[in-house]
Each structure stands twice: as structure tokens, then as C-alpha cells.
Motif scaffolding. Structure first.
Motif, mmCIF file in Angstrom:
data_model
loop_
_atom_site.group_PDB
_atom_site.id
_atom_site.type_symbol
_atom_site.label_atom_id
_atom_site.label_comp_id
_atom_site.label_asym_id
_atom_site.label_seq_id
_atom_site.Cartn_x
_atom_site.Cartn_y
_atom_site.Cartn_z
ATOM 1 N N GLU C 3 19.876 -5.950 -25.567
ATOM 2 C CA GLU C 3 19.969 -4.627 -26.232
ATOM 3 C C GLU C 3 19.635 -3.409 -25.205
ATOM 4 O O GLU C 3 18.677 -3.285 -24.546
ATOM 5 C CB GLU C 3 18.899 -4.646 -27.302
ATOM 6 C CG GLU C 3 19.375 -5.578 -28.568
ATOM 7 C CD GLU C 3 20.064 -4.840 -29.363
ATOM 8 O OE1 GLU C 3 20.148 -3.604 -29.640
ATOM 9 O OE2 GLU C 3 21.341 -5.506 -29.507
ATOM 10 N N LYS C 4 20.345 -2.430 -25.498
ATOM 11 C CA LYS C 4 20.006 -1.110 -24.935
ATOM 12 C C LYS C 4 18.908 -0.548 -25.372
ATOM 13 O O LYS C 4 18.662 -0.525 -26.625
ATOM 14 C CB LYS C 4 21.273 -0.098 -24.837
ATOM 15 C CG LYS C 4 22.365 -0.584 -23.818
ATOM 16 C CD LYS C 4 23.493 0.017 -23.670
ATOM 17 C CE LYS C 4 24.625 -0.073 -22.680
ATOM 18 N NZ LYS C 4 25.428 1.064 -22.688
ATOM 19 N N LYS C 5 18.242 0.337 -24.695
ATOM 20 C CA LYS C 5 17.080 1.203 -25.235
ATOM 21 C C LYS C 5 17.122 2.360 -24.589
ATOM 22 O O LYS C 5 17.383 2.588 -23.552
ATOM 23 C CB LYS C 5 15.817 0.337 -24.722
ATOM 24 C CG LYS C 5 14.613 0.816 -25.782
ATOM 25 C CD LYS C 5 13.372 -0.048 -25.278
ATOM 26 C CE LYS C 5 12.602 0.187 -24.002
ATOM 27 N NZ LYS C 5 11.501 -0.643 -23.898
ATOM 28 N N LEU C 6 16.588 3.343 -25.445
ATOM 29 C CA LEU C 6 16.698 4.849 -24.905
ATOM 30 C C LEU C 6 15.305 4.982 -24.108
ATOM 31 O O LEU C 6 14.192 4.738 -24.581
ATOM 32 C CB LEU C 6 16.502 5.920 -26.325
ATOM 33 C CG LEU C 6 17.282 6.952 -26.166
ATOM 34 C CD1 LEU C 6 18.896 6.796 -25.627
ATOM 35 C CD2 LEU C 6 17.286 7.778 -27.424
ATOM 36 N N GLU C 17 16.806 11.480 -21.527
ATOM 37 C CA GLU C 17 16.703 10.063 -22.129
ATOM 38 C C GLU C 17 18.087 9.484 -21.904
ATOM 39 O O GLU C 17 19.292 10.217 -21.680
ATOM 40 C CB GLU C 17 16.529 10.414 -23.598
ATOM 41 C CG GLU C 17 15.428 10.588 -24.064
ATOM 42 C CD GLU C 17 14.983 10.484 -25.396
ATOM 43 O OE1 GLU C 17 15.823 10.718 -26.379
ATOM 44 O OE2 GLU C 17 13.607 10.159 -25.678
ATOM 45 N N SER C 19 20.475 5.749 -22.341
ATOM 46 C CA SER C 19 20.299 4.379 -23.080
ATOM 47 C C SER C 19 20.788 3.388 -21.972
ATOM 48 O O SER C 19 21.966 3.673 -21.249
ATOM 49 C CB SER C 19 21.546 4.544 -23.913
ATOM 50 O OG SER C 19 21.688 3.159 -24.678
ATOM 51 N N SER C 29 21.499 2.958 -12.860
ATOM 52 C CA SER C 29 21.208 4.172 -13.816
ATOM 53 C C SER C 29 21.576 5.411 -13.012
ATOM 54 O O SER C 29 21.984 6.309 -13.724
ATOM 55 C CB SER C 29 19.565 3.927 -14.381
ATOM 56 O OG SER C 29 19.658 2.898 -14.997
ATOM 57 N N TRP C 67 13.856 0.372 -16.815
ATOM 58 C CA TRP C 67 13.056 0.346 -17.924
ATOM 59 C C TRP C 67 11.579 0.494 -17.468
ATOM 60 O O TRP C 67 10.770 0.901 -17.945
ATOM 61 C CB TRP C 67 13.081 -1.010 -18.752
ATOM 62 C CG TRP C 67 14.024 -1.068 -19.624
ATOM 63 C CD1 TRP C 67 15.230 -0.343 -19.670
ATOM 64 C CD2 TRP C 67 14.318 -1.832 -20.991
ATOM 65 N NE1 TRP C 67 16.154 -0.720 -20.799
ATOM 66 C CE2 TRP C 67 15.442 -1.614 -21.444
ATOM 67 C CE3 TRP C 67 13.401 -3.041 -21.349
ATOM 68 C CZ2 TRP C 67 15.950 -2.298 -22.620
ATOM 69 C CZ3 TRP C 67 13.932 -3.491 -22.549
ATOM 70 C CH2 TRP C 67 15.263 -3.378 -23.091
ATOM 71 N N GLU C 70 10.013 4.090 -16.858
ATOM 72 C CA GLU C 70 10.089 4.881 -17.953
ATOM 73 C C GLU C 70 8.678 5.774 -17.696
ATOM 74 O O GLU C 70 7.555 5.215 -17.528
ATOM 75 C CB GLU C 70 9.944 4.351 -18.956
ATOM 76 C CG GLU C 70 9.764 5.200 -20.326
ATOM 77 C CD GLU C 70 10.418 4.754 -21.510
ATOM 78 O OE1 GLU C 70 10.461 3.451 -21.670
ATOM 79 O OE2 GLU C 70 10.712 5.517 -22.290
#
Lengths: 774, 305, 162
Positions: C3-6, C17, C19, C29, C67, C70
Motif C-alpha cells: 500500500e502507498k501512504k501519504l 506530501e 504518495s 522519491s 517512509w 518522514e
């Protein structure tokens, strides 16, 4: 031509204002801030992502390849196998500006039946995302039947060896027969014979191969690619079957080349995929794929048999060179030609035989790499000079001086060298710069070595080299240079700007340089063979000079002077003897514009052309001119572990004229580091053709911890064929470094390691020989 | 028919294979997640520390974890302290942290020497000492120093914690006693006495950012002119990094002489089971062990006597 | 597919932000987001071309999952300086001719900046150690060392007067 001694004097203050200054390069700010876009930094909406499937075997028959499952995968737009390209070949010959086909060296774009090297491309895929393309590769089914291969060039020459391609494994064979060899050996007091070996070497440019292609509204295949050679558009057009004017190559700043981006890389794959899909396609090589995807430096086996008198005069030299060409021809015939010419080094040898053979194997193919065969030869001839001196108990530099080639002497190919030959001056200065000798400290022994060289700049003369450039002045007084030249990091473009600024009397910041676009910039030829400054620099000089002449004529009229009384500098035209009489450059240009005076020029520079050398004797001119110089090093060898530390590294080169001394020093420093890697740590290792050093942690180029502060000594004989008397320095800077290090190690430990790289292990083994160490 | 894959060139690894990523906020959470994984998911999660080995392996398809437990937020495990006569390095401490720790050059000279030449700066900024131990490469740079310092690891799980001597940690090539639900929370060793010397030498094909050909660490403690403690740790010459116990035994309670050192160095070679690879031959690795054992023992002895 | 996440990122002072899937590296990224100054040379931490600063410390973005950064402060070479406003390291690299093909330059400048942050007055060994994870095939490092030494002096001076 004058004697070198006359050239050898302190530099005079010159009338030059831009040329000869270490100006900040025009490309530097963009690179320092990251705003420069390299080939991989271009993307397009709707872009597909391509990948290449490569063979896991070095010698095999492709029995079956089935892409149906890959093609059925959602998101896969296109696949290609050899069967889709039955009548198409990829050229592997030297790229040219004339378009003439020189060797019959075509290769299947994708394997049709026979796999000849590890990593040879089997299939192409283009898909919506890199992940889908990757998955599609995994879905391609194929069967390979392993075939016996041959992985050593000396083995490959034996009659019972498998044939890689065609009727035998000899790719090319060249020779020199000069003087009377038997007589020469008869005159010798001593005959010394040794064999030297060099390894496969990887360019290891930091930017892996990359490109982006699309078909435009005029049906032109556009390819933005990291390349040394935009002129490949012709071969790409031939390979995909479209007219030459329907392929456009746009370069980008190249993240390092060194010869590794001289052959075609991703271009044909991209052209095929974009043509088939009518969509933009990007292909980015991983580091591993880059290692598998381009030719290496040829490993050489070189035997030198030298006849010499007691007092150190070389009377005869017989050289045998065997080069591993790998599985396809590529530039091997030219590489051994360079080795042939370079074989005796910068020495006058009247009785000379050289035999050079390039042999096919199932190893990775070998092709262009900075030094192009001449680098390998230098490894042998300079080691041999030290070995002969040692055998005769002569001082190494005195022995060299006794035999140096001097202006007017005949080269290996029996024609005289006409430009300055400052080998001696370079060697002397480099050695002096070593300064005080670092003392030994048990178990570390310190040694010193020097190596001299001769290296061509400019292409082989029967390739009829030309280069074009356009220089123009905008109505606001700014200057534009247009040239197809690619900038592979040495400052090729900035140097052109400096030349134009010099001749037009403006500053470098007033010049914009548009480059490397096969459809909009005049073709400059390739950035290879240490020819960019020589050829394109001259083309810019010619174009800028023509424009200058018109500006000077018009300003002379305005200043009521004769053209010979007027000079251009500091953005004005002025009377030389009365500088208060001047007209601003901008005003002058406006004047010219209003009168319709032509403010631009397209110039073509033509290198001297000759016929091929005599195939029986090798007699004739091969290159327009040569650069001479030397490198000196001091090393510390840990005699227990075999580790080598390079303590001092000094390059001294006669560059003719340094257009930008900072850029010249950069070449010398970079060459010193690359040569150090060549000597000590770099080796592409193949096992049965399979590459086992597949990353930058296994293929070891020098780091910031490994190289010493490198010193550059720039000499300027002003005798070169380039603009303002420049010679070339790109390849030359590298050439003498590895043999200088090898000689220093031998000096330190008293025994020679004959094979590169000189690893700690080889040093330990050499020291175990019974006759080693005093 | 299955497509052939054996020995295919590693050129397809442009992206990391799919995995799930969990980023626990603290040690308690991390251990809970690992515990749940161990009971329910069949050990398919792996802790991700600096990532400088694991992510390379995933890209090369040598590892294929379904879930990564990133330890980046476990700040409570980051840092070095001295407590009760022992140096304590937290399980999240990076190589750069070690280099910046005050007085570490006195507390573990060999570890500092190895940390300096551990990868390049960026790798040192990310990689952790615990990660280097757990990955268990035979060429791991921090293992010989820590073995020579007689380090111990604290392994924590939801069920409790245990202390394992580094000497007993490794079971075989890239195998160790850490259970899937455990994390290394601490690495500790006794403060070296003033009459000790602790040295490390990395033999490699180049000086910067290189994979070790032989890594050798020596600790010597001298009392009343004799060796009261000798530890010799050998890296990159066997499937696991280990001590040269027989060589050590030759030296204990002895005053070192060149002859004795030479004999011990020869004995250390007997402990090697090296491989031939592109970096060096087995023979050269043995030679390296001989030379470096002799050299470091001599230096240590000279420093202390 | 995971799953991608914001993910909230701060890049060169700009908050955004994106995804992002869990298996995406910071290198991927950043380039997807248009930060092309972050270069890809090996994707396994051997070359340093992809170095960026995370809270002022240089890391290889190819070995960092997005991730995991962040909420942290990310800086690329363009974040150090651009256009007319150059960082002293950038100025020194330009003036010394420490840039040839330039592909390794962003990583070298980032690595140097990271070192100068904690070692404002580096000796030769400090500089070499700090840059040993950044391969350069063109320059032989000589002018790079000179540029870093010069920039360090300029930065020390700037701190004193600023």
C-alpha cells in the motif's frame, strides 16, 4: 620546426587575454547547484520504461525464446527479440563523420541464435512502469544450450580452440618492419626479453548509460542520450531502416565517458521501441548493466625483446602484442593500430619489428578506453626501459635520454615527428618535483619510478577527420557558438567559448555555447581520440576569426585606421597604438547589423589526410601529431602485506598551449588517479566469460583515501596543431601513470611484478621468489 | 517449461521487491511487533537498522522479507555510555556515533580504527554497530575489534532479555543465535585496563570504502611482564569471524619474544578456513593473518613493556 | 503491491506530501518529485552520487526508505544554494575547477557539508575520510580537497563575522 631546446624557455607574457587563463568553466555553476540536466534527468508525459534481457551464458545457442507471457502482462507495450529483427545489424565500427563504412563488423542487435558473451542482449521490453518492465523480463522464457567457449586469447589462437565467429579467431593483425632487425641484434651487447600482461579495465564513469527517445510530428526519431558521439544517428537510422535525416540525437552533459560511451549504447533499442509504440521510451542502465553493456579496455600480452649496447644505445627491438578482442570486433583493429604505433614509446629505434594481433574470445568485447591500446603499450615499454637499464646497471633516466626520440627523428612508422618533443624536459621536471626522498621504515620500502610516453591526438589520418562549428554575434553584442561537440566532463564546451571570447574580444560570460544536437548544431565529429579541442577548437577558431575579420574591418573604418592597427578586447574595438580611440563592441555590432555585414560564420576544419600505412612495413603517417610527457611517482610498499601507498604523483606534459590551465591540470590529476587504479586495484574479473566483479565495491577505482595530492606541471611548446599551438591532453594524461607506479614498486622491492594490477598479493608472491630482495 | 534463471546477470534489480514497512515508535512497540510476527506470520519480518546491507540484498534478490521493521525511531537505543566499569553501546548506535563518542578512542581503540574505515561517510552515518554484528558478514569490520574486547550483546524480546557473549553469538555463515523476536539492545565490554593494548588492522584492496580481505584485532593485557590476557580475532578468513584460541593459549602467562610471537602467528593461520575470491586467494589471506598477527602482537607488546 | 501512504516531507525548506509505497527509496522519491540533482550511480551505497542531508547528516538516499525520513529535514545540493545564491562549497568547487563531468559533484558537496557541520576546521585526513564514500572518476580529487579546504575557511570566517 625548431629544435626543442629553443622552445624550452620560460613563458613570455602574451597578447592573449582569455586563452591561457584558468577561468571557471561555463558548465561549472549548473553542475555545482545540480541544475544541469543529464540524460537521465529528462522525462516525458506518457513515457514507457524499457529493459533489456541479457544472456546468463557466455557461449551458447539460443534454442527458443518466447515472449508471449511477457507480452500478455498488462502494462507491457512492446517486446522485441532477434526474430523481429532478422535483417538488421548494429554497426560496431569506428564512428565517422563521412558516413563511409569501413569494416564489415555488424552485429545482431539482439541474439538471433548464437550467444557469444555473457550479458549479450536477448530481448527488449517496454512497459508503463519500470516495475512492470522488470516483471515482464521475468516472464520471458528461453532455452540456451551451452557451447564450448574460449576465454584466453593465446588459447584462442590454437587450432583446436572453438571459433567465436567466422573462419578463425584472428580479428586483426598488423605489423611494422623497420630497419634491419637481425643486424640490430647483432650489434647489441645484451639482449633482454620480458613479457608483460595487462587486465580488463572498466571505464566506471559515474553516470550509467541512459537515454530517452520519441517520435515527433515529422516522423523523426529523437533520442536524448548520454553519448560521446552524436554522429551515431546515421548508424541508428541504418539499423532501424529509416533515412539518416529522420534520426536526431541530442546529447546532454555526459557524466563521464573515457571511451565507454563512444560506441552505441541504448540508442538502437530506444529507436526500435519508440518507433514500434509511437510513445516516448526511456532506458536507464543499472550499474550492473553498465558493466555488462559496454566494451572494456583490452587485456594485452606483450613481449619485448630489446637489443642494447653496453653504453645504453638500443640497437633493435622486437615486440609481440596479443590483445583480447572479446566476442565482437568493435574498435579492436584500431586499438591494436595505436598499440603498434606506440610500441617503441618515445624512443628512436631504427631496427624495429612489431606484430600486433587482436584475438576473438568469448569474453566481454573490448573497445575504446582512454589511451586506446597505446596505454597498454606504455605499460610494457616503460617497464622494459627500467629492466634494460637495470640489467646494464645504467641510471634509468640517463638510459632514456640516450634513446629519446627528438624532433625530426623517425617514428615507429618510419616518418619524422615534426612538432616539439619535450619528453626530456617533462621527465626532468617531474622527477625534480619529487623532492626529498621519503625514508624507508621497516617493513615499508620506498621506491620511485618515472615513465615517459608518446600519445597521439586527433584521429587516424585516413579516416579523413573534419569538424564544424558556427560562431555568430547577436545584435546585442552577445556571442553564440554552435557546435555538435559533446562535453564528457573535460571542459570541451567551455574551451570553445574561451577561444571565441579571445578572438572576439569579449568575456567568457558573454558567450553562449549550444552543443551536441545532430539536427541544429554543426557536426563537430566525436569527443574521442583527444580530438575535441584540436578539431573543434580549430573550427571555432576559423569561424570566430572570419567574423572577427569583418568586425575589425568595419571598426577600422569607424576609427579611421587600418585593420592591422585595430584589436578587439574588453568588449571594444580600439587602435592598438592609441587605445583611447575605440568603439564599443555593442555599438560596432549594431553598426554591422544595420549595414548587413555578415556577423556569423560556419567553418569546417579539416585534419591532414593521408593514405593507409603500408601493410607489409607499417610505413606511413598514422596520426596528425603526438603529445609527449612524463609522470613520476614515489610509493611506499609494505613488504609484509604487499600494500602500496602512492606518496607522490607528478605529471609533466607538454600540452603545446594550455587553453585553460585549470582544465589541463584537471586532466592530469584525473589521469593520475585513473592510472593509479589501472596499476594497483582495478580489474574486471571474468570466469569462463562470466563477470564476477559486478559492482563498484568489487571493481575498485581509487577513492579520496587512495590518491595523494597530485601535482601538475604544464609545459607549453606552442608547437601543436590545435588552436594557439595546443596539443591534446585528455588521453595523454593517463598513459605514463601505471608504468611509473610499476617502476616505483619495482624500485622499492627490487623485483618486478610483470602483470597488472599490482595487487598486494602479487607483490607478496614476487617477494617470495628466491632471487628477490637483496 | 520453466524459464531458465540460473546464473542470470543481476541486471534486473532496478527496484526493490514489494514489502511492507512498519516503523515502531519505541522499543516496546518494536518487540511487540516482532513477537506477533514470530508467532503468527512465520518469521517473515526482518528488523531494518541502517539498511546498508539489507536493502542491497533485497535489491539483488538475495533477501525477500515480506515485512521490514524499521528501527529508526528507537532513539532510546542510540548512544554510548559508561556504567559500572563497562562501555555500553546502544543497539541503534551508528558507526558515526561511535566515532563521535567522547573517549571512545581510549575505550575501544580497535573499534574506532575499524569505524573510521567502515564504508564511506554516508554508510557510517546510517549503519549501526548492532546491524553489522547481526548481518554477520565474515568481513564485518566491527566484529574483530568487539571480539577482541570480549564484548557481550544484550538481546531483548517481549519475553525478557538475555546476555550473550559475542564469542557465542555466531553459529555459521550469516547465522547467529538471535531469535526472530529479539533485538540487540546493547553491546557492552569492560573498560580496558591501563596496562592493555587494543589494535586493529584492515587489509583491503584499496584504502577507502573497501571490503576487507583480512581484518585482525588484538587485545593484550600485560601484568608483571607477562600476558595476563590475550585475544586475537580474525576477520574475513572463515565463514564466521572468530578468535585464534590456540594462538592465544600459546601466549598466556608468557613474556612475548619474537620467536613466540612468530609461533603464535603461525598458529593463528591454523585457525583460518579462507576462500579464494576476486579480492584475494586463500593463500594470501593466510599470509595476511600471519603477518598481521605478528605485527599487532609485536606492537602491542612493545607498547606495554 | 504494498500500500502507498501519504508521507509528509520537508525538502529544501519546502513542505510537501507525496504518495509513496513502502519499498520506495528516498532516491527514487526525490527524483520522481523532480529533484534531479540527486544522482543515481550504483543503487547500493558504493558511489555516493545520491547523497542528501537528513537533519544535516549525509546519507545515501539509495539506501534509505522514504517512509523512514518522514518529518525530517531533507537537503539536496540545490537546497544548499542555487542561482545567484551559492553556498561557499559550491563557489569553491566552481572556482577551483573541482568539477569535471559533474555527476558526482552534488554528492561530494553534500558529503563535505555534512563533515563541515561537525568538523569546521578539518585536516587533510578528515576531508579524505569524509569523502571516501563518494567516487569521482574525473578529477583525481586534488581540486576537490582544495575546494573543501577553502570553503571551510570561508565558512569559519562567515560564522565569526555572522
Amino acid at each position: 620546426m625548431s629544435e626543442p631546446a629553443e622552445y624550452f624557455r620560460p613563458l613570455r607574457p602574451t597578447e592573449l587575454r582569455q586563452v591561457g587563463r584558468p577561468l571557471a568553466r561555463t558548465d561549472a555553476p549548473g553542475k555545482a547547484t545540480g541544475s544541469t540536466r543529464y540524460g537521465g534527468d529528462y522525462t516525458m508525459p506518457g513515457m514507457l520504461h524499457a529493459k533489456v534481457l541479457r544472456s546468463p551464458l557466455a557461449s551458447a545457442r539460443l534454442r527458443r525464446i518466447d515472449v508471449s507471457k511477457a507480452r500478455a502482462l498488462p502494462g507491457v507495450a512492446c517486446t522485441f527479440t532477434g526474430a523481429d529483427l532478422s535483417d538488421r545489424l548494429a554497426p560496431t565500427d569506428i564512428p565517422g563523420q563521412t558516413g563511409a563504412k569501413r569494416l564489415d563488423t555488424g552485429q545482431s542487435i539482439l541474439v538471433k541464435e548464437r550467444v557469444r558473451y555473457y550479458g549479450e542482449p536477448l530481448a527488449l521490453v517496454a512497459a508503463e512502469t519500470p516495475a512492470i518492465a522488470q516483471k515482464a523480463l521475468d516472464l520471458i522464457e528461453y532455452d540456451l544450450d551451452a557451447l564450448p567457449g574460449v576465454y584466453d586469447p593465446l588459447e584462442a589462437l590454437k587450432p583446436e580452440s572453438p571459433i567465436v565467429q567466422g573462419s578463425n579467431n584472428i580479428v586483426a593483425q598488423l605489423k611494422i618492419r623497420k630497419g634491419d632487425l637481425d643486424q640490430g641484434f647483432a650489434e647489441a651487447d645484451r639482449v633482454i626479453e620480458n613479457s608483460y600482461r595487462t587486465q580488463f579495465v572498466e571505464h566506471a564513469f559515474l553516470e550509467p548509460e541512459v537515454g530517452l527517445a520519441w517520435v515527433d510530428e515529422n516522423d523523426v526519431i529523437n533520442i536524448r542520450v548520454s553519448t560521446q558521439v552524436i554522429e551515431h544517428f546515421r548508424s541508428i537510422a541504418d539499423a532501424v531502416g529509416v533515412p539518416h535525416n529522420k534520426v536526431r540525437i541530442m546529447g546532454a552533459m555526459v557524466g563521464g565517458g573515457f571511451g565507454g560511451k563512444e560506441d552505441l549504447t541504448v540508442e538502437i533499442y530506444l529507436a526500435l521501441l519508440t518507433r514500434a509504440t509511437r510513445r516516448p521510451v526511456q532506458l536507464v542502465y543499472t550499474r550492473e548493466e553498465s558493466f555488462l553493456g559496454h566494451g572494456k579496455r583490452h587485456p594485452f600480452v606483450m613481449t619485448y625483446r630489446t637489443g642494447v649496447t653496453k653504453d645504453g644505445a638500443i640497437t633493435a627491438l622486437k615486440v609481440t602484442i596479443t590483445a583480447d578482442a572479446g566476442a565482437y570486433v568493435f574498435l579492436s583493429p584500431y586499438v591494436i593500430l595505436y598499440a603498434l604505433v606506440a610500441a617503441p614509446g618515445p624512443y628512436r629505434i631504427d631496427n624495429l619489428h612489431v606484430d600486433a594481433t587482436a584475438v576473438a574470445t568469448n569474453n566481454m568485447y573490448t573497445s575504446a578506453f582512454r589511451g586506446f591500446g597505446a596505454a597498454q603499450a606504455c605499460v610494457a615499454y616503460e617497464a622494459q626501459m627500467d629492466e634494460v637499464a637495470k640489467a646494464l646497471d645504467l641510471e634509468r633516466m640517463a638510459f632514456r635520454r640516450r634513446n629519446f626520440l627528438r624532433t625530426g627523428d623517425k617514428l615507429a612508422t618510419d616518418v619524422p615527428i615534426e612538432s616539439a618533443v619535450w619528453t626530456d624536459e617533462c621527465m626532468t621536471k617531474a622527477w625534480e618535483a619529487l623532492g626529498e626522498r621519503t625514508p624507508d621504515s621497516v617493513p615499508v620500502k620506498v621506491g620511485r619510478g618515472v615513465a615517459c610516453y608518446q600519445q597521439s591526438y586527433g584521429r587516424i589520418m585516413w579516416l579523413h577527420d573534419t569538424s564544424e562549428a558556427w560562431v555568430g554575434i547577436e545584435v546585442d553584442g552577445t556571442v553564440t557558438v554552435r557546435s555538435g561537440v559533446t562535453d564528457i566532463g573535460a571542459g570541451q564546451i567551455s574551451a570553445l567559448g574561451q577561444i571565441a571570447a579571445e578572438l572576439l574580444g569579449v568575456s567568457l560570460s558573454d558567450v553562449a555555447i549550444y552543443h551536441s544536437d545532430s539536427s541544429t548544431t554543426p557536426l563537430a565529429g566525436t569527443t574521442t581520440a583527444t580530438r575535441a579541442l584540436y578539431m573543434t577548437g580549430n573550427a571555432v577558431r576559423l569561424a570566430a576569426s572570419a567574423v572577427r575579420e569583418r568586425l575589425v574591418a568595419r571598426s577600422a573604418k569607424a576609427l579611421r585606421a587600418t585593420p592591422s592597427q585595430v584589436d578587439l578586447a574588453n568588449s571594444r574595438a580600439f587602435v592598438i597604438d592609441d587605445p583611447d580611440r575605440w568603439i564599443g563592441f555593442k555599438q560596432l555590432v549594431a553598426l554591422c547589423a544595420s549595414e548587413g555585414i555578415h556577423r556569423s560564420e560556419l567553418a569546417l576544419f579539416r585534419a591532414p589526410f593521408t593514405d593507409k600505412i603500408d601493410p607489409e612495413t607499417g610505413r606511413g603517417r598514422v596520426h596528425p601529431d603526438y603529445t609527449y610527457g612524463a609522470h613520476a611517482v614515489e610509493v611506499a610498499v609494505d613488504t609484509e602485506t604487499g600494500e602500496v601507498t602512492v606518496l607522490k604523483s607528478i605529471g609533466a606534459h607538454d600540452v603545446g598551449r594550455a587553453i585553460n590551465p585549470a582544465a589541463v591540470a584537471g586532466q592530469i590529476e584525473g589521469g593520475a588517479a585513473q592510472g593509479q587504479g589501472y596499476a594497483l586495484s582495478e580489474e574486471m574479473c571474468y570466469q569462463e566469460g562470466r563477470l564476477i566483479t559486478l559492482s563498484l565495491s568489487e571493481y575498485l577505482i581509487p577513492t579520496a583515501m587512495d590518491v595523494p595530492q597530485i601535482e601538475s606541471i604544464i609545459l607549453e611548446s606552442r608547437s601543436g596543431l590545435g588552436p594557439f599551438g595546443a596539443k591534446g591532453i585528455g588521453e595523454p594524461a593517463l598513459i605514463p601513470v601505471a608504468p611509473a607506479i610499476a617502476n616505483a614498486v619495482a624500485d622499492a622491492i627490487g623485483v618486478r611484478v610483470y602483470d597488472l594490477p599490482i595487487t598486494p598479493e602479487r607483490i607478496v608472491m614476487a617477494l617470495r621468489q628466491p632471487d628477490s630482495m637483496e | 517449461m520453466q524459464p531458465r534463471r540460473d546464473g542470470a546477470p543481476e541486471t534486473r534489480k532496478t527496484m526493490l521487491a514489494d514489502f511492507d514497512l512498519v516503523i515502531p515508535a519505541n522499543l516496546t512497540q518494536a518487540l511487540q511487533i516482532l513477537s506477533e510476527d514470530a508467532t503468527r506470520n512465520g518469521h517473515d519480518a526482518m528488523p531494518l537498522a541502517g539498511g546498508t546491507n539489507l536493502l542491497v540484498d533485497i535489491r539483488a534478490r538475495r533477501a525477500a522479507p515480506k515485512r521490514l521493521i524499521a528501527l529508526g525511531k528507537l532513539d532510546e537505543l542510540r548512544g554510548t555510555t559508561i556504567d559500572n566499569g563497562r562501555v555500553i553501546v546502544g543497539g541503534r548506535t551508528t558507526l558515526t556515533d561511535v566515532l563521535r563518542a567522547p573517549r571512545m578512542a581510549e575505550h575501544a581503540p580497535s573499534l574506532v580504527q575499524s569505524a573510521r574505515v567502515f564504508g564511506g561517510q554516508m554508510v557510517r552515518n546510517s549503519a549501526t554497530v548492532a546491524g553489522n554484528l547481526c548481518y554477520g558478514s565474515p568481513a564485518a569490520d566491527t566484529v574483530p575489534p568487539l571480539l577482541s574486547l570480549n564484548a557481550e550483546l544484550t538481546l531483548a524480546s517481549q519475553a525478557g532479555r538475555r546476555v550473550v557473549p559475542l564469542n557465542d553469538f555466531f553459529l555459521g555463515y550469516k547465522q547467529n543465535v538471535r531469535r526472530h523476536d529479539e533485538l540487540v539492545t546493547e553491546i557492552t565490554w569492560p573498560l580496558p585496563p591501563s596496562n592493555s593494548a587494543n589494535l586493529f588492522y584492515k587489509l583491503a584492496r584499496r584504502k577507502g570504502d573497501a571490503i576487507t580481505v583480512v581484518g585482525l584485532a588484538v587485545t593484550l593485557v600485560v601484568e608483571s611482564g607477562k600476558c595476563s590476557c590475550v585475544r586475537i580475532a580474525l576477520g574475513a578468513v572463515a565463514p564466521v569471524i572468530k578468535r585464534a584460541l590456540a594462538a592465544e593459549a600459546m601466549l598466556i602467562d608468557q613474556a612475548l619474544t619474537p620467536t613466540l610471537i612468530d609461533a603464535a602467528a603461525g598458529q593463528a593461520v591454523e585457525a583460518c578456513e579462507p576462500i579464494d575470491d576476486a579480492r584475494a586467494s586463500a593463500e594470501y589471506r593466510c599470509h595476511g593473518v600471519y603477518v598481521l598477527t605478528r605485527r599487532l602482537l609485536t606492537q602491542a607488546w612493545e607498547r606495554l613493556s | 503491491m504494498a500500500e502507498k501512504k501519504l508521507i509528509a516531507l520537508e525538502i529544501n525548506g519546502r513542505r510537501l506530501e507525496a504518495s509513496v509505497p513502502p519499498n520506495q527509496t528516498l532516491l527514487e522519491s526525490l527524483r520522481e518529485l523532480g529533484y534531479f540533482e540527486v544522482k543515481s550511480g550504483c543503487e547500493k551505497g558504493d558511489c555516493g552520487a545520491c547523497a542528501v542531508l537528513v537533519d544535516g547528516e549525509a546519507i545515501d538516499s539509495c539506501l534509505t526508505l522514504t517512509w523512514t525520513v518522514e518529518g525530517r529535514r531533507l537537503t539536496t545540493v540545490a537546497g544548499l544554494g542555487s542561482g545567484e545564491h551559492l553556498h561557499p562549497l559550491q563557489t569553491a568547487f566552481i572556482e577551483h575547477g573541482a568539477i569535471q563531468c559533474g555527476y558526482c559533484t552534488p554528492g561530494l558537496i553534500i558529503a563535505a557539508q555534512s563533515m563541515l557541520d561537525t568538523t569546521p576546521n578539518p585536516n587533510d585526513e578528515d576531508i579524505r575520510l569524509a569523502l571516501s564514500g563518494n567516487l569521482c572518476r574525473c578529477t583525481g580529487y586534488t581540486k576537490v580537497f582544495a575546494a573543501v579546504r577553502d570553503a571551510a575557511a570561508v565558512m569559519r570566517e562567515g560564522k565569526r563575522s555572522g
